[in-house]
Enzyme design. Structure first.
Site, PDB file in Angstrom:
ATOM      1  N   ASN A   7     -10.694   3.522 -17.778  1.00 54.99           N
ATOM      2  CA  ASN A   7      -9.297   4.262 -17.282  1.00 54.99           C
ATOM      3  C   ASN A   7      -8.591   4.044 -18.774  1.00 54.99           C
ATOM      4  OD1 ASN A   7      -6.707   5.123 -16.541  1.00 54.99           O
ATOM      5  ND2 ASN A   7      -6.307   4.133 -14.706  1.00 54.99           N
ATOM      6  N   ARG A  90     -11.545   8.258 -16.078  1.00 54.60           N
ATOM      7  CA  ARG A  90     -11.003   8.505 -15.543  1.00 54.60           C
ATOM      8  C   ARG A  90      -9.775   9.326 -16.625  1.00 54.60           C
ATOM      9  NH1 ARG A  90      -4.696   7.357 -14.152  1.00 54.60           N
ATOM     10  NH2 ARG A  90      -4.144   9.329 -12.556  1.00 54.60           N
ATOM     11  N   HIS A 179      -3.555  12.678  -9.172  1.00 58.81           N
ATOM     12  CA  HIS A 179      -3.700  11.690  -7.802  1.00 58.81           C
ATOM     13  C   HIS A 179      -5.200  12.433  -7.434  1.00 58.81           C
ATOM     14  CE1 HIS A 179       0.345   9.991  -7.759  1.00 58.81           C
ATOM     15  NE2 HIS A 179      -0.364   9.175  -8.697  1.00 58.81           N
ATOM     16  N   HIS A 207       0.331   9.408  -1.454  1.00 59.34           N
ATOM     17  CA  HIS A 207       0.047   8.117  -1.918  1.00 59.34           C
ATOM     18  C   HIS A 207       1.498   7.995  -2.747  1.00 59.34           C
ATOM     19  CE1 HIS A 207      -2.468   6.735  -5.419  1.00 59.34           C
ATOM     20  NE2 HIS A 207      -1.508   6.611  -6.196  1.00 59.34           N
ATOM     21  N   LEU A 208       1.397   6.227  -2.583  1.00 61.38           N
ATOM     22  CA  LEU A 208       3.212   5.851  -2.556  1.00 61.38           C
ATOM     23  C   LEU A 208       2.565   5.166  -3.797  1.00 61.38           C
ATOM     24  CD1 LEU A 208       4.195   6.052   0.802  1.00 61.38           C
ATOM     25  CD2 LEU A 208       4.668   7.943  -1.164  1.00 61.38           C
ATOM     26  N   GLY A 209       2.414   4.924  -4.940  1.00 59.88           N
ATOM     27  CA  GLY A 209       2.442   3.771  -6.138  1.00 59.88           C
ATOM     28  C   GLY A 209       3.296   3.915  -6.971  1.00 59.88           C
ATOM     29  N   ASN A 210       3.294   3.530  -8.437  1.00 58.19           N
ATOM     30  CA  ASN A 210       4.152   3.566  -9.054  1.00 58.19           C
ATOM     31  C   ASN A 210       4.730   5.458  -9.177  1.00 58.19           C
ATOM     32  OD1 ASN A 210       4.982   1.193 -10.407  1.00 58.19           O
ATOM     33  ND2 ASN A 210       3.101   0.700 -10.702  1.00 58.19           N
ATOM     34  N   ARG A 240      10.338   8.335 -11.855  1.00 53.97           N
ATOM     35  CA  ARG A 240      10.492   9.280 -12.197  1.00 53.97           C
ATOM     36  C   ARG A 240      11.599   9.944 -10.444  1.00 53.97           C
ATOM     37  NH1 ARG A 240       4.394  10.188 -12.700  1.00 53.97           N
ATOM     38  NH2 ARG A 240       4.326   8.345 -13.130  1.00 53.97           N
ATOM     39  N   ILE A 331       2.280   1.136  -2.635  1.00 55.08           N
ATOM     40  CA  ILE A 331       3.483   0.958  -1.673  1.00 55.08           C
ATOM     41  C   ILE A 331       3.210   1.582  -0.077  1.00 55.08           C
ATOM     42  CG2 ILE A 331       6.219   2.493  -0.773  1.00 55.08           C
ATOM     43  CD1 ILE A 331       6.276   2.948  -4.343  1.00 55.08           C
ATOM     44  N   GLU A 384      -9.956   5.089  -6.419  1.00 57.39           N
ATOM     45  CA  GLU A 384     -10.444   5.764  -7.320  1.00 57.39           C
ATOM     46  C   GLU A 384     -11.557   5.605  -8.048  1.00 57.39           C
ATOM     47  OE1 GLU A 384      -5.993   5.585  -7.684  1.00 57.39           O
ATOM     48  OE2 GLU A 384      -5.760   7.306  -8.726  1.00 57.39           O
TER      49      GLU A 384
HETATM   50  P1  ADP Z   1      -0.397   1.873  -9.542  1.00 62.18           P
HETATM   51  O1  ADP Z   1       0.654   3.696  -9.225  1.00 62.18           O
HETATM   52  O2  ADP Z   1       0.785   1.907 -11.094  1.00 62.18           O
HETATM   53  O3  ADP Z   1      -1.508   2.285  -9.441  1.00 62.18           O
HETATM   54  P2  ADP Z   1       0.615   0.379  -7.450  1.00 62.18           P
HETATM   55  O4  ADP Z   1      -0.344   1.741  -6.780  1.00 62.18           O
HETATM   56  O5  ADP Z   1      -0.061  -0.515  -7.924  1.00 62.18           O
HETATM   57  O6  ADP Z   1       0.575   1.154  -8.713  1.00 62.18           O
HETATM   58  O7  ADP Z   1       1.846   0.815  -7.055  1.00 62.18           O
HETATM   59  C1  ADP Z   1       2.537  -0.321  -7.482  1.00 62.18           C
HETATM   60  C2  ADP Z   1       4.085   0.165  -6.513  1.00 62.18           C
HETATM   61  O8  ADP Z   1       3.509  -0.642  -4.992  1.00 62.18           O
HETATM   62  C3  ADP Z   1       5.343  -0.994  -6.480  1.00 62.18           C
HETATM   63  O9  ADP Z   1       6.295  -0.160  -6.329  1.00 62.18           O
HETATM   64  C4  ADP Z   1       4.760  -2.282  -6.047  1.00 62.18           C
HETATM   65  O10 ADP Z   1       6.664  -3.124  -5.692  1.00 62.18           O
HETATM   66  C5  ADP Z   1       4.950  -1.665  -4.655  1.00 62.18           C
HETATM   67  N1  ADP Z   1       3.885  -3.281  -4.261  1.00 62.18           N
HETATM   68  C6  ADP Z   1       2.236  -3.317  -4.512  1.00 62.18           C
HETATM   69  N2  ADP Z   1       1.889  -4.239  -3.401  1.00 62.18           N
HETATM   70  C7  ADP Z   1       2.603  -4.333  -2.809  1.00 62.18           C
HETATM   71  C8  ADP Z   1       3.386  -5.197  -1.525  1.00 62.18           C
HETATM   72  N3  ADP Z   1       2.254  -6.488  -1.672  1.00 62.18           N
HETATM   73  N4  ADP Z   1       4.349  -5.216  -0.450  1.00 62.18           N
HETATM   74  C9  ADP Z   1       5.296  -4.429  -1.762  1.00 62.18           C
HETATM   75  N5  ADP Z   1       4.961  -3.631  -2.388  1.00 62.18           N
HETATM   76  C10 ADP Z   1       3.439  -3.557  -2.747  1.00 62.18           C
END
Ligand code: ADP
Length: 399
Positions: A7, A90, A179, A207-210, A240, A331, A384
């Site tokens: 990636n 990716r 995603h 899907h709740l990440g960054n 965003r 998240i 992924e």
């Molecule tokens: P990406 O989208 O870059 O792959 P991730 O899926 O790791 O990122 O998600 C990042 C988000 O998840 C950040 O907001 C982070 O605070 C939150 N996060 C990751 N691990 C935890 C955890 N153990 N507790 C709370 N929030 C978390």
């Protein structure tokens, strides 16, 4: 069979090496700060406590990937890079060209270039990653898995924007969604867990990440998703905004003397959790600030959960019901209060959460609805890289 998943970002390369006979990760890591005076690479080898970290100048991606291979051979992960039979990339934006993963050819590279203005931050480094691998692994089979491909099943009334049709004809302005590998992976697992015929399933995947996006998956196919032409649309994210009134853009551009770049920057990099809280884009920091009494951090969290709930409701309406809601990403997999609060008040839809159990679920698969709940609620860790590795193996065997 060993498959390397790559990636490639503008200054980083994330990598994972799989043994596909049992789909295990042999080693993984990250090369970062490529192009800066001091770069670094880490390598984690499965089954050992050892984490190798080196700091060295990484002037370009080719030097970085060469060094990754050297670290793998020096540390006994592989004897020689010829052991790697396939490389899965990716890739982000394929426009309307591909609805699945493809073997890398000159045509695929040309199409990635063509779609670069739709994903200017992602496609150019993706192309660089492919070219670097072609140089370092001449003759090795390579495939590409696109973020957009899974959502190519959306019907036109779902992907078209209600703007003048000529912009679709001329510039292909439409919803693409992102995603894709993650929504696919967790939706497929949810179908298994539901034990229903796939044609009859209605699943909402969050899907709740960054970056955050949500999808309505009906009969195993993406019907709708919240990210659009770009990954800016939809639910609230780390930096965003997600959905805003487009009128804000013009209003603020006027306030900034017509500087659209400043507005673009604000919406992409200084909005969402970070923009509202003024604390951070990281959910952990925002929650900690809220717990310490920061009102803007509390507001950021409340907007995040409220907007997620609105999307869940609208996707249930779009599908005429819902059998399962899935949470995934950093998240989604770890933050119980987001799961609980975004579903609170949706009992009328047949959702009943096991809130006690939910509070104990971190980064593992779980059913967090009660046995009586009509709608199942799942936490499913996404993978992924495994989707990309499986596609690389499948296409290698077909070649
Ligand atoms: P990406 O989208 O870059 O792959 P991730 O899926 O790791 O990122 O998600 C990042 C988000 O998840 C950040 O907001 C982070 O605070 C939150 N996060 C990751 N691990 C935890 C955890 N153990 N507790 C709370 N929030 C978390």
């Amino acid at each position: 069979m060993k498959v390397l998943v790559i990636n490639c970002g503008s200054s980083s390369i994330k990598y994972q090496l799989f043994e596909m006979s049992n789909e295990s990760v042999i080693a993984k890591g990250l090369a970062e700060k490529i192009g800066l005076s001091e770069g670094c690479i880490d390598l984690k080898i499965t089954g050992t406590e050892k984490k190798i970290e080196v700091t060295l100048p990484l002037p370009n991606h080719s030097v970085a990937l060469n060094k990754v291979m050297e670290l793998m051979t020096d540390n006994g992960v592989i004897k020689d890079k010829s052991e790697i039979k396939a490389i899965g990339h990716r890739l982000v934006h394929a426009g309307e060209y591909y609805n699945g993963s493809v073997p890398i050819t000159d045509d695929v590279i040309a199409r990635l270039v063509e779609c670069s203005d739709l994903a200017p931050l992602h496609n150019p480094p993706n192309i660089l990653g492919v070219k670097t691998c072609l140089e370092l692994f001449p003759g090795t089979f390579m495939s590409g898995t696109f973020d957009t491909a899974y959502h190519q099943t959306m019907p036109d009334y779902s992907y078209m924007y209600p703007i003048s049709y000529e912009y679709y004809d001329k510039y292909k302005v439409r919803r693409y969604g992102f995603h894709g590998s993650s929504h696919y992976f967790v939706a497929e697992r949810a179908i298994e867990l539901l034990g229903k015929k796939r044609e009859d399933t209605k699943i909402i995947t969050c899907h709740l990440g960054n970056g955050c996006s949500i999808a309505a998956v009906k009969g195993g196919k993406s019907l709708d998703t919240s990210m659009g032409l770009t990954p800016l649309e939809g639910i609230v994210m780390g930096t965003r905004s997600g959905d805003v009134d487009p009128g804000i853009i013009f209003y603020l551009a006027e306030k900034h003397n017509g500087d659209l770049k400043a507005v673009n920057n604000m919406l992409n990099k200084n909005s969402g959790l970070k923009g509202v809280s003024g604390v951070s884009n990281d959910m952990r920091d925002v929650r900690a600030a809220r717990d310490a009494g920061n009102k803007k951090a509390e507001l950021a969290l409340n907007i995040f959960k409220y907007r997620l709930k609105k999307y869940i409701g609208s996707y249930a309406a779009a599908m005429g019901g819902v059998d399962a809601i899935v949470f995934t990403g950093g998240i989604g997999e770890n933050v119980w209060e987001v799961r609980e609060d975004s579903l609170k008040g949706l009992e009328f839809m047949g959702i009943e959460m096991n809130t006690e159990l939910d509070k104990t679920v971190f980064s593992k698969e779980a059913v967090i609805s009660t046995p009586a709940s009509k709608v199942k609620v799942f936490v499913i860790p996404t993978n992924e890289e495994l989707v990309i590795a499986r596609d690389a193996k499948r296409l290698y065997e077909k070649k």
